[in-house]
Design a protein around this motif. Structure first.
Motif, PDB file in Angstrom:
ATOM      1  N   ALA A  61     -13.694   2.172  31.228  1.00 49.41           N
ATOM      2  CA  ALA A  61     -14.598   1.147  31.128  1.00 49.41           C
ATOM      3  C   ALA A  61     -14.511   0.302  30.210  1.00 49.41           C
ATOM      4  O   ALA A  61     -13.521   0.601  29.372  1.00 49.41           O
ATOM      5  CB  ALA A  61     -15.446   2.231  30.914  1.00 49.41           C
ATOM      6  N   PRO A  84     -16.141  -0.096  35.402  1.00 47.39           N
ATOM      7  CA  PRO A  84     -17.749   0.496  35.193  1.00 47.39           C
ATOM      8  C   PRO A  84     -17.995  -0.446  33.813  1.00 47.39           C
ATOM      9  O   PRO A  84     -17.177  -0.217  33.034  1.00 47.39           O
ATOM     10  CB  PRO A  84     -17.888   1.889  34.676  1.00 47.39           C
ATOM     11  CG  PRO A  84     -16.819   2.867  35.243  1.00 47.39           C
ATOM     12  CD  PRO A  84     -15.779   0.935  35.704  1.00 47.39           C
ATOM     13  N   PRO A 119     -21.081   6.870  36.507  1.00 40.07           N
ATOM     14  CA  PRO A 119     -21.410   5.283  37.179  1.00 40.07           C
ATOM     15  C   PRO A 119     -22.714   5.413  38.169  1.00 40.07           C
ATOM     16  O   PRO A 119     -22.572   5.972  38.844  1.00 40.07           O
ATOM     17  CB  PRO A 119     -20.071   4.518  36.988  1.00 40.07           C
ATOM     18  CG  PRO A 119     -19.324   6.055  38.023  1.00 40.07           C
ATOM     19  CD  PRO A 119     -19.708   6.963  37.248  1.00 40.07           C
ATOM     20  N   ARG A 120     -22.864   4.401  38.577  1.00 45.72           N
ATOM     21  CA  ARG A 120     -24.368   3.637  39.418  1.00 45.72           C
ATOM     22  C   ARG A 120     -24.140   2.458  39.337  1.00 45.72           C
ATOM     23  O   ARG A 120     -23.843   1.463  39.107  1.00 45.72           O
ATOM     24  CB  ARG A 120     -25.742   3.767  38.493  1.00 45.72           C
ATOM     25  CG  ARG A 120     -26.649   3.323  39.220  1.00 45.72           C
ATOM     26  CD  ARG A 120     -27.884   3.299  38.906  1.00 45.72           C
ATOM     27  NE  ARG A 120     -29.340   2.496  39.436  1.00 45.72           N
ATOM     28  CZ  ARG A 120     -30.118   2.401  39.174  1.00 45.72           C
ATOM     29  NH1 ARG A 120     -30.830   2.767  38.091  1.00 45.72           N
ATOM     30  NH2 ARG A 120     -30.881   1.836  39.681  1.00 45.72           N
ATOM     31  N   ARG A 121     -23.980   1.891  40.905  1.00 38.78           N
ATOM     32  CA  ARG A 121     -24.509   0.301  41.766  1.00 38.78           C
ATOM     33  C   ARG A 121     -25.619   0.121  41.309  1.00 38.78           C
ATOM     34  O   ARG A 121     -26.746   0.378  41.284  1.00 38.78           O
ATOM     35  CB  ARG A 121     -23.024   0.469  42.511  1.00 38.78           C
ATOM     36  CG  ARG A 121     -22.095   1.041  43.207  1.00 38.78           C
ATOM     37  CD  ARG A 121     -21.214  -0.201  42.921  1.00 38.78           C
ATOM     38  NE  ARG A 121     -19.215  -0.019  42.898  1.00 38.78           N
ATOM     39  CZ  ARG A 121     -18.929  -0.603  42.178  1.00 38.78           C
ATOM     40  NH1 ARG A 121     -19.015  -1.514  42.693  1.00 38.78           N
ATOM     41  NH2 ARG A 121     -17.206  -0.232  42.817  1.00 38.78           N
ATOM     42  N   SER A 287     -20.765  -1.706  38.098  1.00 42.18           N
ATOM     43  CA  SER A 287     -20.855  -0.507  38.248  1.00 42.18           C
ATOM     44  C   SER A 287     -20.926  -0.367  36.379  1.00 42.18           C
ATOM     45  O   SER A 287     -20.557  -0.529  35.925  1.00 42.18           O
ATOM     46  CB  SER A 287     -19.496   0.278  38.349  1.00 42.18           C
ATOM     47  OG  SER A 287     -19.595   1.857  38.547  1.00 42.18           O
ATOM     48  N   VAL A 288     -22.954   0.351  36.507  1.00 37.35           N
ATOM     49  CA  VAL A 288     -22.683   0.679  35.304  1.00 37.35           C
ATOM     50  C   VAL A 288     -22.965   2.041  34.612  1.00 37.35           C
ATOM     51  O   VAL A 288     -23.411   3.125  35.344  1.00 37.35           O
ATOM     52  CB  VAL A 288     -24.077   0.043  35.069  1.00 37.35           C
ATOM     53  CG1 VAL A 288     -24.803  -0.065  33.564  1.00 37.35           C
ATOM     54  CG2 VAL A 288     -24.040  -1.380  35.311  1.00 37.35           C
ATOM     55  N   LEU A 289     -22.514   2.519  33.368  1.00 39.91           N
ATOM     56  CA  LEU A 289     -23.251   3.918  32.704  1.00 39.91           C
ATOM     57  C   LEU A 289     -24.085   3.758  32.506  1.00 39.91           C
ATOM     58  O   LEU A 289     -24.357   2.860  31.446  1.00 39.91           O
ATOM     59  CB  LEU A 289     -21.736   4.198  31.824  1.00 39.91           C
ATOM     60  CG  LEU A 289     -20.188   3.963  32.581  1.00 39.91           C
ATOM     61  CD1 LEU A 289     -19.334   4.189  31.329  1.00 39.91           C
ATOM     62  CD2 LEU A 289     -19.687   5.154  33.633  1.00 39.91           C
TER      63      LEU A 289
END
Length: 290
Positions: A61, A84, A119-121, A287-289
Motif C-alpha cells: 500500500a 491500495p 481494500p475496497r474499490r 483501491s482504498v484501505l
C-alpha cells in the motif's frame, strides 16, 4: 509475512504541527508487523515523483499521512495501478478520509485500519490529465483559493478568511456552460462543484448525497443570487441544507464539461488549472484501505 508500506508524509500539514504524530504512527505500524518506508519530498513535484517510484516497486500500500492535499497527490500515484491507498488523516481538512469512514481525529486508529489491509474499490475522477477523489470546484470558492494563495499574511486559516472577504467584495456572477453527459446547461452562477465525495473545504457538505462507488459525479450549480443572500445561505453548506435553496440544483452524470471565462479549477483543495475542463468518472479506479 509483513506488509510493505510506503508512507507518504506532508511535514507542513497543519503548519508542521502534525510531524510530532509521525513517530507514534510509524511505531504503531511497525509494531503491527509492517515494514515501513517513509517518503518526504522536497516539494509537491518531488513528493509525487518519489511516490510514483515507490508504487512502481509494488508495495502492499501507499499510505498518505496528511490532509486532502496529500491524499490528492497520492491518488495521482496509485489510481489505476491496483496498489491500495491508505489514509492516515493529519491535515486541516480531512474530507476525503471522512467520506471513507476513517477516524479523522485519531491517527493511531487510522493506522489500525491500514494494518487490517482490507481494500475496497471506489471511483475516482479525471479532470483533464489529473485525478481527483473528492470535489472539483470552480467559481467563487476557487477564486477565494486563488486569492489566499497569493497572500503572504496572515498565516493559516486566517489567510483564507481574509481572501474570502476580499473576493466577496469583488465577485460578480460568472457565465457558465456545463455539459452533463451531452446535455448543455448555460447560466450565470456563483459556483459549480463536481463531486465524487460529499464534502470539501474542511466540512462543507456541498453535495451531501455524493457516493464514491456509484459510478457517477454529483454536480452542483448555484445560480446567481444577490451577495446578501449568498452570505445568508452560505453557513448552511456545513449542514448540507443548502440543497433546499431554489438557486441550488444538483444533477448526476458520468461526464461533466465545465466552461467559463477567467476561472481556475481546484480539486481536493489543489490547483488544477483554467477552464474549460472535462471531468470523467472512472469506476473502481482506486483501491482504498477502509
Amino acid at each position: 509475512m509483513s506488509s510493505q508500506l510506503a508512507l507518504l508524509v506532508n511535514p507542513a500539514a497543519r503548519g508542521g504541527r502534525t510531524v510530532r504524530l509521525l513517530a507514534p504512527v510509524v511505531r504503531r505500524l511497525r509494531a503491527g508487523g509492517a515494514d515501513v518506508s517513509v517518503i518526504v519530498g522536497d516539494d509537491p513535484a518531488d513528493a509525487l515523483q518519489r511516490a510514483v517510484t515507490a508504487v512502481a516497486e509494488g508495495p502492499d500500500a501507499l499510505v498518505a499521512f496528511g490532509g486532502d492535499g496529500l491524499v490528492h497527490l497520492a491518488v495521482q500515484a496509485v489510481a489505476g495501478t491496483g496498489v491500495p491507498l491508505g489514509v492516515i488523516p493529519a491535515g486541516t481538512g480531512n474530507d476525503i478520509a471522512a467520506a471513507l469512514g476513517l477516524p479523522v481525529k485519531d491517527p493511531l486508529a487510522a493506522a489500525e485500519t491500514v494494518l487490517r489491509m482490507e481494500p475496497r474499490r471506489i471511483d475516482a475522477a479525471r479532470a483533464g490529465d489529473e485525478w481527483f477523489a473528492g470535489v472539483l470546484c470552480c467559481g467563487f470558492d476557487s477564486r477565494v483559493n486563488e486569492r489566499a494563495n497569493r497572500l503572504t499574511w496572515p498565516p493559516g486559516r486566517a489567510r483564507y478568511l481574509v481572501a474570502l472577504a476580499e473576493e466577496l467584495r469583488a465577485f460578480r456572477p460568472i457565465p457558465f456552460r456545463v455539459t452533463l453527459d451531452g446535455e448543455v446547461v448555460e447560466r450565470e452562477a456563483m459556483l459549480v462543484a463536481v463531486a465524487n465525495t460529499g464534502s470539501y473545504g474542511a466540512g462543507m457538505r456541498v453535495c451531501p448525497d455524493a457516493r464514491p462507488d456509484d459510478g457517477l459525479l454529483d454536480v452542483l450549480i448555484l445560480r446567481a443570487v444577490p451577495k446578501a443572500e449568498f452570505v445568508r445561505v452560505f453557513p448552511s453548506v456545513y449542514r448540507g441544507t443548502h440543497v433546499r435553496h431554489p438557486a441550488v440544483s444538483i444533477r448526476r452524470a458520468a461526464s461533466v464539461g465545465v466552461e467559463a471565462p477567467g476561472v481556475i479549477a481546484y480539486a481536493d483543495g489543489e490547483r488544477v488549472g483554467p477552464l474549460p475542463l472535462t471531468c470523467r468518472i472512472e469506476p473502481g479506479a482506486l483501491s482504498v484501505l477502509m
